[in-house]
Design a protein around this motif. Structure first.
Motif, PDB file in Angstrom:
ATOM      1  N   ARG A 197       3.683  12.177   8.928  1.00  0.00           N
ATOM      2  CA  ARG A 197       4.683  11.148   8.621  1.00  0.00           C
ATOM      3  C   ARG A 197       4.089   9.744   8.616  1.00  0.00           C
ATOM      4  NH1 ARG A 197      10.214  12.283  11.069  1.00  0.00           N
ATOM      5  NH2 ARG A 197      10.349  14.541  11.147  1.00  0.00           N
ATOM      6  N   ARG A 246       0.511   7.053   8.207  1.00  0.00           N
ATOM      7  CA  ARG A 246      -0.854   6.882   7.719  1.00  0.00           C
ATOM      8  C   ARG A 246      -1.521   5.833   8.603  1.00  0.00           C
ATOM      9  NH1 ARG A 246      -0.969   5.385   1.801  1.00  0.00           N
ATOM     10  NH2 ARG A 246      -1.822   3.304   2.162  1.00  0.00           N
ATOM     11  N   GLN A 297      -4.494   3.258   9.293  1.00  0.00           N
ATOM     12  CA  GLN A 297      -5.355   2.482   8.405  1.00  0.00           C
ATOM     13  C   GLN A 297      -5.851   1.218   9.098  1.00  0.00           C
ATOM     14  OE1 GLN A 297      -3.875   2.441   4.348  1.00  0.00           O
ATOM     15  NE2 GLN A 297      -3.923   0.219   4.314  1.00  0.00           N
ATOM     16  N   VAL A 330      -3.306   0.017  11.933  1.00  0.00           N
ATOM     17  CA  VAL A 330      -1.855   0.072  11.795  1.00  0.00           C
ATOM     18  C   VAL A 330      -1.429   1.487  11.396  1.00  0.00           C
ATOM     19  CG1 VAL A 330      -1.702  -2.359  11.088  1.00  0.00           C
ATOM     20  CG2 VAL A 330      -1.821  -0.566   9.337  1.00  0.00           C
ATOM     21  N   LEU A 386       1.307   3.301   9.072  1.00  0.00           N
ATOM     22  CA  LEU A 386       2.234   3.006   7.986  1.00  0.00           C
ATOM     23  C   LEU A 386       3.173   4.174   7.769  1.00  0.00           C
ATOM     24  CD1 LEU A 386      -0.469   1.489   5.648  1.00  0.00           C
ATOM     25  CD2 LEU A 386       1.305   0.235   6.877  1.00  0.00           C
ATOM     26  N   TYR A 387       4.415   3.850   7.466  1.00  0.00           N
ATOM     27  CA  TYR A 387       5.417   4.883   7.168  1.00  0.00           C
ATOM     28  C   TYR A 387       6.415   4.279   6.190  1.00  0.00           C
ATOM     29  CZ  TYR A 387       7.971   2.299  10.795  1.00  0.00           C
ATOM     30  OH  TYR A 387       8.578   1.312  11.532  1.00  0.00           O
ATOM     31  N   PRO A 388       7.362   5.064   5.660  1.00  0.00           N
ATOM     32  CA  PRO A 388       8.260   4.526   4.643  1.00  0.00           C
ATOM     33  C   PRO A 388       8.866   3.169   5.042  1.00  0.00           C
ATOM     34  CG  PRO A 388       8.594   6.860   4.787  1.00  0.00           C
ATOM     35  CD  PRO A 388       7.615   6.496   5.872  1.00  0.00           C
ATOM     36  N   GLU A 389       8.518   2.151   4.308  1.00  0.00           N
ATOM     37  CA  GLU A 389       9.044   0.804   4.483  1.00  0.00           C
ATOM     38  C   GLU A 389       8.813   0.213   5.867  1.00  0.00           C
ATOM     39  OE1 GLU A 389      13.006   0.428   2.529  1.00  0.00           O
ATOM     40  OE2 GLU A 389      12.541   2.459   1.875  1.00  0.00           O
ATOM     41  N   GLY A 390       7.784   0.675   6.573  1.00  0.00           N
ATOM     42  CA  GLY A 390       7.552   0.134   7.904  1.00  0.00           C
ATOM     43  C   GLY A 390       6.102   0.212   8.346  1.00  0.00           C
ATOM     44  N   MET A 391       5.818  -0.435   9.457  1.00  0.00           N
ATOM     45  CA  MET A 391       4.457  -0.505   9.963  1.00  0.00           C
ATOM     46  C   MET A 391       4.460  -0.728  11.473  1.00  0.00           C
ATOM     47  SD  MET A 391       1.576  -3.352   9.034  1.00  0.00           S
ATOM     48  CE  MET A 391       2.251  -4.563  10.133  1.00  0.00           C
TER      49      MET A 391
END
Ligand code: SF4
Ligand code: SF4
Lengths: 378, 91
Positions: free
Chosen positions: B16, B18, B20, B29, B31-36
């Motif tokens: 779910r 990433r 990076q 960080v 990363l996920y749908p529309e968020g960090m």
């Protein structure tokens, strides 16, 4: 922290919202595109967008949203997604699902698209019973299956307003049936087309409380199967939202004609020139342009915000709402009950309670209405 | 200690999210749908080693070596528990 410590110097523009086009096959009465969208200049070319993506990434952007209008109407969408992916962006597509064929879904997957947010918007003008339209459901079902098949997380969004709020149970059931893992129930915010239609769209307090209660019941019923977010409408609050998490703080919107904005409605603000990506690089736009610097920090604030002990919490609310309701973009957001213009919000709520003003017909977003409104017509 | 955060488990970043490295933020960080989520330095150093090939014990050993420290096992276990609760890692 002292009362004057809100920093005027921002971090990087972490969020890039690429509004690829104002074209859209739908006609939502709550559309967040500007009312005069039809008079906007020519769309950016593929080359322009590729440059914007590279410049924004170099300036530190990491989340990229492709929206519109309907972004599927740009036939270079796959090219842009591929470049964004190659640059290391997390790529999000915000779509109504119209135009998302199996072929394009596969191409977007191959391009590296990370996420699709599917909205419940519908083209039918029978707003209040759009949920019962089999055509809507068939489309969403088809698109939901494509999203699943391609291994994307299943995220749905539905704008909630007076005409659909009483069907919130059916909206949630539909999302569950479509296999949504996340559902955002976004209470309408009153900008652009939604402001024109506010008397018809603003729910009563009783409607809102019922909807929240039902949402909580469904949260209990489904647990981890679906995560439901309920975004409260600010009109029913006494403190404004911290709009965009701060002006020019994390969000950078680029409109179809290349105008760079701190939020997608900011173009309405008077006396403020916003730069265009055709003429200025992203880094300069973000750090040096007048448009982005104007409402950073707290130097621009007036009373009651200037000396307010809560100013770091909400930064005085939304500049567009202050302008739309109080006529002054540097005023306190009238949602705040300390604002001298708060009475206007109270009045709108009172009209919602009594149902007066609801007889006027809904204005649906379409290019003809937009041109009429831009020309000053009703 | 649960089986998952036991020293034999091989945690990896959940599908779910990433993970990076972001130069502009000088941080790892998620990363996920529309968020960090921006990770602090130690969280980042642990997470970057959660690739499904290293056991928790190996992660601890590597960190101790990289930072010339000892006795990191408890801190790592504590963080992994939190990370699991947030569904940042699986396996
Ligand atoms: S809100 Fe509706 S009409 Fe406006 S861009 Fe989105 S789908 Fe199109
Ligand atoms: S007076 Fe201004 S800063 Fe204080 S709570 Fe209201 S809007 Fe926020």
């Amino acid at each position: 922290m002292s009362a004057t410590s809100i920093p005027a110097q921002p971090g990087p523009p972490l969020w890039l919202l690429a509004e690829l086009t104002y074209r859209c096959p739908l006609h939502c009465a709550f559309c967040y595109n500007p009312v005069d969208f039809a008079t906007s200049g020519p769309e950016l070319s593929t080359e322009d967008w590729l440059r914007v993506l590279r410049e924004a990434r170099a300036a530190g952007s990491v989340q990229c949203g492709f929206s519109g209008g309907e972004p599927m109407l740009r036939d270079d969408l796959e090219v842009l997604v591929a470049e964004a992916h190659r640059l290391g962006f997390y790529t999000n597509l915000l779509t109504s699902g119209v135009g998302l064929t199996p072929e394009r879904a596969a191409a977007l997957k191959a391009a590296g698209l990370d996420h699709i947010q599917l909205s419940f918007q519908d083209s039918t003008r029978e707003l209040n019973d759009f949920l019962s339209h089999t055509r809507t459901f068939d489309l969403k079902q088809r698109v939901a299956a494509l999203i699943k098949d391609n291994g994307w997380p299943m995220v749905m969004n539905c704008v909630i307003h007076r005409l659909n709020i009483d069907y919130i149970d059916r909206i949630i059931e539909m999302a569950v049936e479509l296999g949504a893992e996340y559902l955002e129930l976004a209470n309408n915010q009153y900008y652009s087309w939604a402001l024109l239609n506010r008397d018809q769209l603003l729910p009563t307090r009783a409607q809102l409380e019922r909807a929240e209660r039902i949402t909580n019941e469904y949260r209990e019923k489904y647990g981890d199967r679906i995560r439901i977010f309920f975004v409260v409408p600010d009109y029913h609050e006494t403190r404004p939202k911290k709009c965009m998490n701060g002006w020019g703080n994390v969000f950078l919107t680029v409109t179809p004609d290349g105008t760079a904005l701190p939020c997608h409605t900011a173009k309405m603000l008077p006396g403020l020139a916003f730069p265009n990506v055709r003429e200025m690089g992203v880094r300069e736009i973000w750090y040096e342009s007048e448009g982005f610097n104007r409402y950073r920090g707290d130097g621009w604030m007036k009373e009651p915000c200037r000396t307010c002990p809560e100013k770091e919490k909400d930064l005085g609310g939304c500049r567009c709402q202050a302008y739309m309701l109080a006529g002054d973009p540097a005023a306190a957001d009238p949602v705040c009950d300390k604002s001298p213009a708060h009475g206007l919000v109270v009045e709108a709520l009172a009209r919602a309670e009594s149902g007066s003003g609801r007889s006027a017909p809904l204005v649906f977003r379409d290019p003809a209405a937009s041109r009429r409104l831009a020309a000053g017509g009703g | 200690m649960s089986a998952v955060t036991g020293t034999d488990a091989c945690p990896r970043v959940s599908r779910r999210f990433r993970l990076q490295w972001e130069e502009a933020q000088n941080a790892w960080v998620l990363l996920y749908p529309e968020g960090m989520v921006k990770l602090n330095q130690s969280a980042g150093e642990i997470m970057r080693r959660c690739d499904g090939s290293r056991t928790v014990a190996q992660v601890v050993a590597e960190l101790e070596q990289a930072f010339g420290a000892s006795g990191l096992a408890d801190d790592v276990a504590k963080f992994l528990e939190l990370a699991r609760g947030q569904q940042w890692i699986e396996g």
